[in-house]
Design a protein around this motif. Structure first.
Motif, PDB file in Angstrom:
ATOM      1  N   LEU A   1       0.845  -1.201   0.000  1.00  0.00           N
ATOM      2  CA  LEU A   1       0.000   0.000   0.000  1.00  0.00           C
ATOM      3  C   LEU A   1       0.875   1.244   0.000  1.00  0.00           C
ATOM      4  CD1 LEU A   1      -3.149   0.720   0.379  1.00  0.00           C
ATOM      5  CD2 LEU A   1      -2.495   1.225   2.735  1.00  0.00           C
ATOM      6  N   ILE A   2       1.895   1.255   0.847  1.00  0.00           N
ATOM      7  CA  ILE A   2       2.800   2.404   0.940  1.00  0.00           C
ATOM      8  C   ILE A   2       3.593   2.575  -0.353  1.00  0.00           C
ATOM      9  CG2 ILE A   2       4.858   3.282   2.118  1.00  0.00           C
ATOM     10  CD1 ILE A   2       3.776   1.849   4.665  1.00  0.00           C
ATOM     11  N   LEU A   3       4.079   1.471  -0.904  1.00  0.00           N
ATOM     12  CA  LEU A   3       4.945   1.535  -2.088  1.00  0.00           C
ATOM     13  C   LEU A   3       4.222   1.968  -3.352  1.00  0.00           C
ATOM     14  CD1 LEU A   3       6.962  -1.760  -1.513  1.00  0.00           C
ATOM     15  CD2 LEU A   3       7.826   0.582  -1.238  1.00  0.00           C
TER      16      LEU A   3
ATOM     17  N   ASP B   1       6.279  -6.054 -14.582  1.00  0.00           N
ATOM     18  CA  ASP B   1       6.333  -5.065 -13.504  1.00  0.00           C
ATOM     19  C   ASP B   1       5.179  -4.068 -13.592  1.00  0.00           C
ATOM     20  OD1 ASP B   1       7.034  -3.675 -15.736  1.00  0.00           O
ATOM     21  OD2 ASP B   1       8.920  -2.866 -14.957  1.00  0.00           O
ATOM     22  N   ILE B   2       4.050  -4.525 -14.147  1.00  0.00           N
ATOM     23  CA  ILE B   2       2.859  -3.676 -14.235  1.00  0.00           C
ATOM     24  C   ILE B   2       1.660  -4.403 -13.613  1.00  0.00           C
ATOM     25  CG2 ILE B   2       1.200  -2.555 -15.769  1.00  0.00           C
ATOM     26  CD1 ILE B   2       3.448  -2.082 -17.739  1.00  0.00           C
ATOM     27  N   TRP B   3       1.014  -3.726 -12.700  1.00  0.00           N
ATOM     28  CA  TRP B   3      -0.221  -4.224 -12.092  1.00  0.00           C
ATOM     29  C   TRP B   3      -1.368  -3.415 -12.687  1.00  0.00           C
ATOM     30  CZ3 TRP B   3      -1.834  -2.348  -6.581  1.00  0.00           C
ATOM     31  CH2 TRP B   3      -3.121  -2.804  -6.287  1.00  0.00           C
ATOM     32  N   THR B   4      -2.319  -4.094 -13.326  1.00  0.00           N
ATOM     33  CA  THR B   4      -3.455  -3.420 -13.952  1.00  0.00           C
ATOM     34  C   THR B   4      -4.682  -3.556 -13.061  1.00  0.00           C
ATOM     35  OG1 THR B   4      -2.594  -3.899 -16.160  1.00  0.00           O
ATOM     36  CG2 THR B   4      -4.918  -3.264 -15.995  1.00  0.00           C
TER      37      THR B   4
ATOM     38  N   SER C   1       7.650  -1.160  -8.542  1.00  0.00           N
ATOM     39  CA  SER C   1       9.082  -0.986  -8.294  1.00  0.00           C
ATOM     40  C   SER C   1       9.710  -2.327  -7.931  1.00  0.00           C
ATOM     41  CB  SER C   1       9.285   0.007  -7.142  1.00  0.00           C
ATOM     42  OG  SER C   1       8.703  -0.525  -5.947  1.00  0.00           O
ATOM     43  N   THR C   2      11.020  -2.356  -7.881  1.00  0.00           N
ATOM     44  CA  THR C   2      11.717  -3.592  -7.514  1.00  0.00           C
ATOM     45  C   THR C   2      11.310  -4.048  -6.114  1.00  0.00           C
ATOM     46  OG1 THR C   2      13.550  -2.180  -6.797  1.00  0.00           O
ATOM     47  CG2 THR C   2      13.706  -3.167  -8.990  1.00  0.00           C
TER      48      THR C   2
ATOM     49  N   TRP D   1      10.682   6.766  -4.665  1.00  0.00           N
ATOM     50  CA  TRP D   1       9.904   6.630  -3.422  1.00  0.00           C
ATOM     51  C   TRP D   1      10.368   5.409  -2.622  1.00  0.00           C
ATOM     52  CZ3 TRP D   1       7.500   8.890   0.196  1.00  0.00           C
ATOM     53  CH2 TRP D   1       6.506   8.284   0.969  1.00  0.00           C
ATOM     54  N   VAL D   2      10.743   4.351  -3.334  1.00  0.00           N
ATOM     55  CA  VAL D   2      11.283   3.163  -2.668  1.00  0.00           C
ATOM     56  C   VAL D   2      12.539   3.534  -1.884  1.00  0.00           C
ATOM     57  CG1 VAL D   2      12.481   0.974  -3.047  1.00  0.00           C
ATOM     58  CG2 VAL D   2      10.324   1.437  -4.220  1.00  0.00           C
TER      59      VAL D   2
END
Length: 396
Positions: free
Chosen positions: A234-236, A255-258, A279-280, A379-380
């Motif tokens: 949630l934070i990331l 690396d994509i969440w739809t 992100s990683t 942000w990470v």
């Protein structure tokens, strides 16, 4: 002609158990248990018919005589009074213009525009809880501003947001009634608002951590439990709680969440899916969460379905925090504003907000995926404490 009006009010009141004729086929039946009913005997088309006219407790002698004469007239016209009453009842149901009926019809008409067809009932609940118990049986054409004002006054200041939603729903219902050809006062809602005055309720923002303190909290989430992993992701990602809690692995590709369009909130009726760059660190969290997967959901509850927002909130409460999960969106947005040079429309898109006017959106055919990908990697680094900032610790 048989004599009419044989009974007196005194006789009706004092008579013991038995059947008593008033003339013209009107009878009063008093039972041993103390109950009493009126009924009318008639001959229609050569058949004897017996028609109930109601309980003595609800129908007086005068009213029973009036009803009896009305149905005798129907019989004289060659119609069966019992069937005619049934027909009139069916017509009345079809012409049911009570607020409840019209509101339910308006809800059905709007379902296609609502998330999940409005099955959760959240669109209808302000009416169901605060309006229909008092006004549901009133014909919508008879409602005025005083009715609405008196109904919503108890929550106008104490539950301002709910009252506002109830007013909004009522306005839609009244417009729906007008479209049905009903004679309603379309100004009644605005008049009711004027009578109620400005709400004294002051909106409060959901408590959130300063972005400089988020890293300390993030780094305290060391256990690979469903709750802690959900909070980390949630934070990331900066997404809302609901799409995260209902996250399915089938919606992650590379690396994509739809996120399906119907899961997005506040997109002005748009149904387009929303792509979230992972992100990683986010991908690593997903890998740790995979062993918990059940029925395709990455963050299942202990018993059934997925974890609730309250589960994450209670975790934060136990750490002595006033902040709530949704507040991390504010933390991220403030960081974007204070510590990056991200353009406004890019920063807003990070949170899934619709930015710009309708014309601007029509010509802008991008979701700034690559720009957002860079920002989320930065942000990470903040969350992992790799930026050189001095960070305050969160109590554990």
């Amino acid at each position: 002609m048989r004599a009419l009006n044989k009974l007196t009010s005194a006789q009706v009141k004092s008579a013991g158990p038995g059947k008593y004729g008033d003339g013209g086929g009107l009878w009063l039946h008093k039972r041993e248990d103390g109950g009493a009913q009126w009924f009318l005997r008639m001959t229609v088309h050569g058949r004897r018919r017996e028609m109930g006219l109601g309980n003595l407790s609800a129908v007086s002698l005068k009213e029973a005589r009036e009803a009896a004469e009305r149905w005798r007239a129907v019989a004289r016209s060659g119609k069966d009074p019992i069937k005619e009453r049934q027909r009139l009842g069916r017509e009345a149901e079809r012409m049911d213009n009570t607020l409840r009926t019209v509101a339910e019809d308006a809800f059905e008409a709007r379902k296609a525009e609502l998330k999940g067809d409005g099955k959760a009932g959240r669109w209808f609940s302000p009416l169901e809880l605060h309006v229909l118990p008092k006004l549901g049986k009133v014909p919508v054409e008879e409602l005025d501003q005083q009715d609405i004002k008196n109904t919503l006054a108890p929550i106008w200041h104490e539950k301002a947001d709910t009252a506002r939603k109830a007013m909004n729903r009522l306005s839609i219902v009244f417009r729906h009634a007008a479209a049905l050809g009903l004679d309603v006062d379309l100004q009644a809602i605005d008049k009711a608002k004027a009578l109620l005055g400005k709400s004294r309720h002051k909106a409060t923002n959901i408590p959130s951590l300063p972005w400089q303190v988020v890293p300390a909290f993030y780094q305290s989430l060391t256990e690979p439990t469903v709750t802690q992993l959900a909070l980390r992701l949630l934070i990331l990602t900066g997404v809302r709680s609901k799409p995260l809690r209902f996250m399915r692995l089938e919606n992650v590709e590379g690396d994509i969440w739809t996120i399906p369009g119907e899961e997005m909130k506040g997109r002005l009726g748009q149904t387009a899916d929303f792509r979230v760059p992972l992100s990683t660190e986010a991908l690593a969290v997903i890998e740790m969460a995979k062993p918990h997967e059940r029925e395709g959901y990455l963050f299942p509850s202990v018993r059934k379905g997925v974890i609730s927002d309250a589960t994450m909130a209670r975790f934060m409460e136990r750490k002595g925090m006033e902040e709530r999960p949704h507040g991390f969106r504010s933390s991220l947005r403030t960081w974007l504003a204070e510590a990056t040079d991200a353009p406004h429309e890019v920063a807003e898109t990070v949170l899934g907000h619709v930015a710009g006017s309708a014309v601007e959106r029509a010509y802008r055919r991008t979701d700034f995926l690559e720009q957002r990908r860079v920002l989320m990697e930065r942000w990470v680094q903040v969350c992992l404490g790799r930026t050189g900032e001095v960070l305050a610790m969160v109590s554990s």
